[in-house]
Write an enzyme that holds these catalytic residues in place. Sequence first.
Site, PDB file in Angstrom:
ATOM      1  N   GLU A 157      43.775  36.036  36.402  1.00 25.87           N
ATOM      2  CA  GLU A 157      43.381  35.701  35.016  1.00 25.87           C
ATOM      3  C   GLU A 157      44.334  36.369  34.022  1.00 25.87           C
ATOM      4  OE1 GLU A 157      39.273  36.855  35.408  1.00 25.87           O
ATOM      5  OE2 GLU A 157      38.999  35.205  36.818  1.00 25.87           O
ATOM      6  N   HIS A 191      45.810  40.632  38.040  1.00 24.60           N
ATOM      7  CA  HIS A 191      44.764  39.667  38.391  1.00 24.60           C
ATOM      8  C   HIS A 191      45.210  38.285  37.904  1.00 24.60           C
ATOM      9  CE1 HIS A 191      40.959  37.511  38.360  1.00 24.60           C
ATOM     10  NE2 HIS A 191      40.534  38.400  39.230  1.00 24.60           N
ATOM     11  N   GLY A 197      36.303  32.362  41.753  1.00 23.38           N
ATOM     12  CA  GLY A 197      35.234  31.825  40.912  1.00 23.38           C
ATOM     13  C   GLY A 197      34.933  30.360  41.170  1.00 23.38           C
ATOM     14  N   LYS A 205      34.728  41.726  35.557  1.00 19.58           N
ATOM     15  CA  LYS A 205      35.396  40.902  34.532  1.00 19.58           C
ATOM     16  C   LYS A 205      34.793  41.217  33.158  1.00 19.58           C
ATOM     17  CE  LYS A 205      36.173  37.406  38.004  1.00 19.58           C
ATOM     18  NZ  LYS A 205      36.820  36.150  38.277  1.00 19.58           N
ATOM     19  N   SER A 242      35.769  34.252  45.835  1.00 16.59           N
ATOM     20  CA  SER A 242      34.456  33.766  46.250  1.00 16.59           C
ATOM     21  C   SER A 242      33.912  34.477  47.497  1.00 16.59           C
ATOM     22  CB  SER A 242      34.457  32.241  46.442  1.00 16.59           C
ATOM     23  OG  SER A 242      34.776  31.605  45.212  1.00 16.59           O
ATOM     24  N   ASN A 261      34.797  43.462  40.714  1.00 19.84           N
ATOM     25  CA  ASN A 261      35.452  43.179  39.437  1.00 19.84           C
ATOM     26  C   ASN A 261      34.419  42.512  38.536  1.00 19.84           C
ATOM     27  OD1 ASN A 261      37.010  42.308  37.310  1.00 19.84           O
ATOM     28  ND2 ASN A 261      38.133  40.751  38.478  1.00 19.84           N
ATOM     29  N   GLU A 269      44.422  37.201  46.450  1.00 19.94           N
ATOM     30  CA  GLU A 269      43.425  36.405  45.750  1.00 19.94           C
ATOM     31  C   GLU A 269      43.984  35.011  45.480  1.00 19.94           C
ATOM     32  OE1 GLU A 269      40.204  38.936  43.886  1.00 19.94           O
ATOM     33  OE2 GLU A 269      41.660  38.539  42.322  1.00 19.94           O
TER      34      GLU A 269
HETATM   35  C1  PEP Z   1      38.031  38.073  41.174  1.00 20.40           C
HETATM   36  O1  PEP Z   1      37.964  37.691  40.014  1.00 20.40           O
HETATM   37  O2  PEP Z   1      38.750  39.036  41.466  1.00 20.40           O
HETATM   38  C2  PEP Z   1      37.247  37.356  42.174  1.00 20.40           C
HETATM   39  C3  PEP Z   1      37.538  37.531  43.424  1.00 20.40           C
HETATM   40  O3  PEP Z   1      36.246  36.537  41.691  1.00 20.40           O
HETATM   41  P1  PEP Z   1      35.148  35.733  42.566  1.00 20.40           P
HETATM   42  O4  PEP Z   1      34.671  36.651  43.639  1.00 20.40           O
HETATM   43  O5  PEP Z   1      34.075  35.399  41.569  1.00 20.40           O
HETATM   44  O6  PEP Z   1      35.838  34.540  43.106  1.00 20.40           O
END
Ligand code: PEP
Length: 251
Positions: free
Chosen positions: A98, A96, A174, A12, A214, A10, A168
């Site tokens: 976000e 997601h 993040g 983003k 992460s 992703n 997630e």
């Molecule tokens: C994401 O935004 O889907 C995600 C998993 O981000 P990160 O790997 O940076 O935590």
Amino acid sequence: MARKSIIAGNWKMNLLPSEGETLVAELKERIRIKENLEVVICPQMALVPLALDWIYDSSIQLGAQNCATERAGAFTGETSPELLKVLGCRYCLVGHSERRSLFGEVDTTVGLKAQALLSMGITPVVCFGETLDQREAGTHLTTIDTQVNAVFKLVEQTGWTRLVFAYEPVWAIGTGKTATPAQANEIHRFVRGRIKELAGDIVANATSILYGGSANATNAADLLGEPEIDGLLVGGASLKAADFAQIIASF
Ligand code: PEP
């Protein structure tokens, strides 16, 4: 039915065209995609048509990060699943965290988007997960249950075996804090159990559940080693070719 393993990046709202092109070129040089694994990149919308050219001659698949609940019409600023299909997207993220926290997306919207995508033959990757407050209050399973339930309520039964989910935990996105492989596996097992109750054994056994939060080159192998983790949704680490390639090699 064997479950599909997927490693999706992703991106983003990152990368300009030249950066995206370089990243994909480097990835193509570095990765060998094993059988039974799908590697997907999800660039921001304006990069999608360019990315279709970049992935040419490789087995990398294209995904989007969001879409509208409707196929076409007066929805200024939205992107229709129909257009995503024409642009070569095989996958699209929905719900997601976000989108949920910054853009007010609710479970109903997520379910409608999943259905709209399925009607165009695009696989929705439905993201779900609890906040830190919910985990600390011990309400995380209820939150997750509600999020997953809404999808099965709104998606027609014929699409159930084509759904992909991504756990997630919001506190891990993040932040550099990954759920431990055991913690993630426990949630995946819980969700598969709920899918079994909602949709039956065949659907539950066919549904890929990815982990995201992460995930990186160091922890990918341990996460992927868990029996209930069918792949990874990777944010930050998917922006670096060396890291993403190492994650793919961990499969
Ligand atoms: C994401 O935004 O889907 C995600 C998993 O981000 P990160 O790997 O940076 O935590």
